[in-house]
Every structure is written in C-alpha cells, then in structure tokens.
Design a protein around this motif. Structure first.
Motif, PDB file in Angstrom:
ATOM      1  N   CYS A 164      37.014  41.627  25.954  1.00 32.56           N
ATOM      2  CA  CYS A 164      35.581  41.922  25.904  1.00 32.56           C
ATOM      3  C   CYS A 164      35.296  43.415  25.819  1.00 32.56           C
ATOM      4  O   CYS A 164      34.348  43.843  25.159  1.00 32.56           O
ATOM      5  N   ASN A 165      36.097  44.228  26.484  1.00 33.76           N
ATOM      6  CA  ASN A 165      35.841  45.676  26.463  1.00 33.76           C
ATOM      7  C   ASN A 165      36.545  46.379  25.312  1.00 33.76           C
ATOM      8  O   ASN A 165      36.418  47.588  25.142  1.00 33.76           O
ATOM      9  N   ASP A 167      39.757  47.050  24.693  1.00 29.78           N
ATOM     10  CA  ASP A 167      40.853  47.986  24.942  1.00 29.78           C
ATOM     11  C   ASP A 167      42.208  47.442  24.519  1.00 29.78           C
ATOM     12  O   ASP A 167      43.236  48.096  24.698  1.00 29.78           O
ATOM     13  N   THR A 175      39.494  43.928  34.134  1.00 28.62           N
ATOM     14  CA  THR A 175      38.541  44.797  33.447  1.00 28.62           C
ATOM     15  C   THR A 175      37.645  44.043  32.464  1.00 28.62           C
ATOM     16  O   THR A 175      36.457  44.355  32.352  1.00 28.62           O
ATOM     17  N   ASP A 176      38.201  43.063  31.732  1.00 31.66           N
ATOM     18  CA  ASP A 176      37.370  42.330  30.766  1.00 31.66           C
ATOM     19  C   ASP A 176      36.331  41.465  31.474  1.00 31.66           C
ATOM     20  O   ASP A 176      35.181  41.383  31.032  1.00 31.66           O
ATOM     21  N   PHE A 179      33.680  43.826  32.748  1.00 34.64           N
ATOM     22  CA  PHE A 179      32.850  44.301  31.637  1.00 34.64           C
ATOM     23  C   PHE A 179      31.838  43.234  31.238  1.00 34.64           C
ATOM     24  O   PHE A 179      30.656  43.534  31.017  1.00 34.64           O
ATOM     25  N   TYR A 183      27.901  43.837  31.490  1.00 37.42           N
ATOM     26  CA  TYR A 183      27.093  43.776  30.272  1.00 37.42           C
ATOM     27  C   TYR A 183      25.977  42.745  30.392  1.00 37.42           C
ATOM     28  O   TYR A 183      24.830  43.004  30.005  1.00 37.42           O
ATOM     29  N   VAL A 189      26.784  49.535  30.164  1.00 34.67           N
ATOM     30  CA  VAL A 189      28.091  49.659  29.516  1.00 34.67           C
ATOM     31  C   VAL A 189      27.983  49.623  27.995  1.00 34.67           C
ATOM     32  O   VAL A 189      28.979  49.768  27.304  1.00 34.67           O
ATOM     33  N   PRO A 192      29.298  45.295  23.560  1.00 30.75           N
ATOM     34  CA  PRO A 192      30.736  45.084  23.353  1.00 30.75           C
ATOM     35  C   PRO A 192      31.083  45.397  21.896  1.00 30.75           C
ATOM     36  O   PRO A 192      30.267  45.168  20.993  1.00 30.75           O
ATOM     37  N   CYS A 198      34.094  38.426  23.677  1.00 29.54           N
ATOM     38  CA  CYS A 198      33.640  38.165  25.049  1.00 29.54           C
ATOM     39  C   CYS A 198      33.478  36.675  25.326  1.00 29.54           C
ATOM     40  O   CYS A 198      33.345  36.278  26.486  1.00 29.54           O
TER      41      CYS A 198
END
Length: 253
Positions: A164-165, A167, A175-176, A179, A183, A189, A192, A198
C-alpha cells in the motif's frame, strides 16, 4: 483447498480469500447449477462468505453477507422447503441465530436477444449488460475496435498487492497496514502510489474500511492467507481489469 488425486492422497490446491479467521465451512449447491459451492463464517468480522463454484475446478471471489453477530458456526439446509439451499449461523456474542434465505433469480435477461442469458455473456465492466450491447448503443467506447470496451483493457503500470505504501515490501512488516489505516481514517500521508495495491484482500474495496489492514496483519503475523495475485510478483489484476494504477509500486514497472 486440497485436491484428491484419486489414490487416497491430496495435493495442494488454490487458496481463496474469505474475510478474517473463518471458523467453519460448509458445502452445498447454493446457486442450483449442480456444482458444490462453499460458505464460511467469520466471527471477527460478523460476516459470512459465499464462494460460488466457477464450473472450472475453482471458485469465484467470495460474496460477503452481514451475520448480525459473531458467526462461529454455519450450516446449509433447505430451511423454507422451496428446493434451494439456505444458510444459518450461530452467533456467539449476540446469542442468536442468523437465517439467510436463498432467493435465486426468477429469470435471466437477454438484452441482445440472442437466446443466451446475459449472465452467461462477457460483461467485463460488470454493469449487468453484455459488452456487445454496451458497445452497440455507445454506453462505452472501443477506440481500437477490438470488441473490448476501453475501460476493460488491462493497463499498467504493474503493482504488488498489499504494498500500500509503495516501498516494495509486504511481508514481515506493519507499515502497509498502518499506511492503509492512516490514509483511510486519519489523513496526512497523501494518496497511495497505487490504490489497487491497497486492496490487500482483493475484494475490490480499498477505501473506507479496516479489512485490508486486518488482512495484512493476519497474513504477516498470524499465519493468514497471502494476498491474491498479483502477489508476490508484480503484475496486473486480470480479475478486475477496470482497476489501474497511477504509478507502479516499489520494484514494479
């Protein structure tokens, strides 16, 4: 799903997303086409999920129904004696039973009059009208004249579901999920890089819900099912070609 090899052994088969922590599963011909379908209950999401047999040794994406409580157990039976199978759930936290009466379609439309039910014809944008009819009346465009509505042409860039982020990492991290929650419910943030990424559980919804974040946490830390394709490799969502990305997620192009 483990497939019987005919010799008393089973081989690994396909996995199908069905909410979070499904507690029970039952099989029955829920749509009356002669093939066994599946129904499962999720107590943590107060939902039941129905996976219809696709008549090709697999199942369609799960359809979700609210269970009005934590559905710990589920059974299939013809509860109203109308010759089709219904569902019932035992809901633990509300101390009640949920009953789901099956209401099959009484007939199928035939928009183009070719004696083939619309349900059996190509409908890539899923608006209930055959693509042929959409194109004939100009509801959708077909710029290259290939007979496929333009909104249904699979297009890139590619993405990795669950990232989702953007990376490039999905496994072993929170982290995802963080995020996605930030969001959807807090803000700050930005958008995306690929909203389709996501949609971790592949249910077509990536906004206004906690289910994708829960799905990722279950997968990473509680042994839950992995995201459906495109995952773990980069790719396109061929089951929902209308979805596209503004830019690829990390490591994809």
């Amino acid at each position: 799903m483990l497939r019987n090899d005919g010799n008393g052994s089973f081989t690994a088969g396909d996995e199908y997303a069905a909410g979070v922590t499904p507690y029970a599963v039952s099989a029955g011909d829920l749509d009356g086409d002669g093939d066994l379908d599946l129904a499962t209950s999720s107590e943590s999401l107060n939902s039941i999920y129905v996976l219809l047999n696709d008549n090709d040794a697999g199942f369609e994406p799960a359809r979700t129904y609210a269970a009005q409580g934590a559905a710990f157990r589920l059974t299939i039976a013809d509860l109203d004696k109308d010759q089709d199978l219904d569902l019932a759930t035992a809901n633990g936290n509300t101390s009640n039973i949920g009953v789901f009466i099956n209401h099959p379609k009484p007939f199928s439309l035939d928009s183009n009059g070719n004696s083939i039910p619309d349900d059996c014809e190509a409908d890539c944008n899923r608006n209930g009208i055959p693509d042929e009819c959409d194109l004939a009346v100009g509801t959708v465009a077909d710029a290259d004249g290939n007979g496929i509505p333009d909104p249904c042409e699979i297009r890139g860039p590619k993405f990795r579901r669950g990232d989702c982020n953007g990376d490039g990492e999905v496994t072993g991290s929170t982290t995802d999920a963080i995020f996605s929650l930030t969001y959807n419910f807090i803000g700050g943030v930005g958008e995306p890089p690929c909203l389709a990424a996501c949609d971790a559980d592949g249910d077509g919804q990536a906004t206004g819900s906690v289910t994708d974040a829960i799905f990722l946490l279950q997968y990473n830390f509680l042994g839950g099912s992995p995201p459906p394709p495109p995952y773990p490799e980069c790719g396109l969502d061929e089951d929902d070609p209308v979805v596209s990305c503004d830019q690829p997620t990390g490591g994809c192009s």
